[in-house]
Design a protein around this motif. Structure first.
Motif, PDB file in Angstrom:
ATOM      1  N   LYS A   6       0.852  -1.191   0.000  1.00 33.08           N
ATOM      2  CA  LYS A   6       0.000   0.000   0.000  1.00 33.08           C
ATOM      3  C   LYS A   6       0.884   1.236   0.000  1.00 33.08           C
ATOM      4  O   LYS A   6       1.819   1.338   0.792  1.00 33.08           O
ATOM      5  CB  LYS A   6      -0.921   0.010   1.216  1.00 33.08           C
ATOM      6  N   TYR A   7       0.558   2.179  -0.893  1.00 38.06           N
ATOM      7  CA  TYR A   7       1.362   3.386  -1.075  1.00 38.06           C
ATOM      8  C   TYR A   7       0.567   4.616  -0.674  1.00 38.06           C
ATOM      9  O   TYR A   7      -0.616   4.720  -0.986  1.00 38.06           O
ATOM     10  CB  TYR A   7       1.799   3.514  -2.535  1.00 38.06           C
ATOM     11  N   PHE A   8       1.252   5.556  -0.002  1.00 40.27           N
ATOM     12  CA  PHE A   8       0.603   6.774   0.449  1.00 40.27           C
ATOM     13  C   PHE A   8       1.390   8.000   0.010  1.00 40.27           C
ATOM     14  O   PHE A   8       2.577   7.929  -0.274  1.00 40.27           O
ATOM     15  CB  PHE A   8       0.476   6.762   1.983  1.00 40.27           C
ATOM     16  N   SER A   9       0.712   9.145  -0.029  1.00 40.36           N
ATOM     17  CA  SER A   9       1.300  10.460  -0.279  1.00 40.36           C
ATOM     18  C   SER A   9       2.068  10.495  -1.597  1.00 40.36           C
ATOM     19  O   SER A   9       1.573  10.029  -2.612  1.00 40.36           O
ATOM     20  CB  SER A   9       2.158  10.852   0.928  1.00 40.36           C
ATOM     21  N   TRP A  10       3.284  11.071  -1.603  1.00 39.90           N
ATOM     22  CA  TRP A  10       4.033  11.255  -2.844  1.00 39.90           C
ATOM     23  C   TRP A  10       4.421   9.926  -3.495  1.00 39.90           C
ATOM     24  O   TRP A  10       4.611   9.852  -4.710  1.00 39.90           O
ATOM     25  CB  TRP A  10       5.264  12.137  -2.641  1.00 39.90           C
ATOM     26  N   ARG A  12       2.460   7.281  -3.696  1.00 40.50           N
ATOM     27  CA  ARG A  12       1.286   6.926  -4.495  1.00 40.50           C
ATOM     28  C   ARG A  12       1.269   7.713  -5.799  1.00 40.50           C
ATOM     29  O   ARG A  12       0.975   7.169  -6.862  1.00 40.50           O
ATOM     30  CB  ARG A  12       0.013   7.217  -3.703  1.00 40.50           C
ATOM     31  N   LYS A  16       1.715   6.050  -9.390  1.00 43.30           N
ATOM     32  CA  LYS A  16       0.419   6.128 -10.067  1.00 43.30           C
ATOM     33  C   LYS A  16      -0.516   4.980  -9.687  1.00 43.30           C
ATOM     34  O   LYS A  16      -1.289   4.489 -10.501  1.00 43.30           O
ATOM     35  CB  LYS A  16       0.598   6.191 -11.585  1.00 43.30           C
ATOM     36  N   LYS A  17      -0.421   4.563  -8.408  1.00 43.00           N
ATOM     37  CA  LYS A  17      -1.336   3.548  -7.885  1.00 43.00           C
ATOM     38  C   LYS A  17      -1.303   3.588  -6.368  1.00 43.00           C
ATOM     39  O   LYS A  17      -0.308   3.993  -5.765  1.00 43.00           O
ATOM     40  CB  LYS A  17      -0.989   2.161  -8.412  1.00 43.00           C
ATOM     41  N   SER A  18      -2.382   3.182  -5.760  1.00 42.81           N
ATOM     42  CA  SER A  18      -2.473   3.220  -4.304  1.00 42.81           C
ATOM     43  C   SER A  18      -2.020   1.910  -3.661  1.00 42.81           C
ATOM     44  O   SER A  18      -1.674   1.888  -2.487  1.00 42.81           O
ATOM     45  CB  SER A  18      -3.905   3.528  -3.867  1.00 42.81           C
ATOM     46  N   HIS A  19      -2.043   0.848  -4.430  1.00 42.19           N
ATOM     47  CA  HIS A  19      -1.635  -0.449  -3.893  1.00 42.19           C
ATOM     48  C   HIS A  19      -1.343  -1.410  -5.040  1.00 42.19           C
ATOM     49  O   HIS A  19      -1.672  -1.130  -6.196  1.00 42.19           O
ATOM     50  CB  HIS A  19      -2.720  -1.031  -2.986  1.00 42.19           C
ATOM     51  N   GLU A  20      -0.733  -2.523  -4.700  1.00 44.15           N
ATOM     52  CA  GLU A  20      -0.537  -3.592  -5.668  1.00 44.15           C
ATOM     53  C   GLU A  20      -0.320  -4.892  -4.917  1.00 44.15           C
ATOM     54  O   GLU A  20       0.044  -4.901  -3.746  1.00 44.15           O
ATOM     55  CB  GLU A  20       0.628  -3.304  -6.611  1.00 44.15           C
ATOM     56  N   ALA A  76       2.837  -1.351   4.206  1.00 41.99           N
ATOM     57  CA  ALA A  76       2.478   0.026   3.865  1.00 41.99           C
ATOM     58  C   ALA A  76       3.723   0.898   3.818  1.00 41.99           C
ATOM     59  O   ALA A  76       4.605   0.771   4.667  1.00 41.99           O
ATOM     60  CB  ALA A  76       1.492   0.577   4.883  1.00 41.99           C
TER      61      ALA A  76
END
Length: 84
Positions: A6-10, A12, A16-20, A76
């Motif tokens: 899970k990716y947050f802030s810059w 993400r 160019k995605k919030s998760h994978e 995360a």
């Protein structure tokens, strides 16, 4: 085995995605995962070089790079957040 990233802030924004979902053949350490991600996308080198980014494994801060990741884990990526 499958791990959710899970990716947050810059992070993400850059990815160019919030998760994978990452599918792996076996359990690996966080350090090994970092090397795999860097080899797939050089943006991860920038992410891992930023010492202000914190990593949380299943809602617990990950401090030991040798910690083994297991099937179903959620990792995360949390950079510091500012507001105004």
């Amino acid at each position: 085995m499958i791990i959710t990233l899970k990716y947050f802030s810059w992070i993400r924004v850059k990815l160019k995605k919030s998760h994978e979902l990452v599918e792996l053949n076996q359990s690996i350490s966080f350090k090994e995962l970092k090397n795999n991600l860097i080899s797939k996308d050089p943006i991860f080198q920038e992410i891992f070089n930023d010492e202000s980014v914190k990593y949380f494994l299943n809602l617990r801060e990950l401090i030991n790079e040798n910690e083994v990741l297991n099937n179903g884990d959620i990792l995360a990526f949390l950079p510091p957040v500012t507001g105004g």
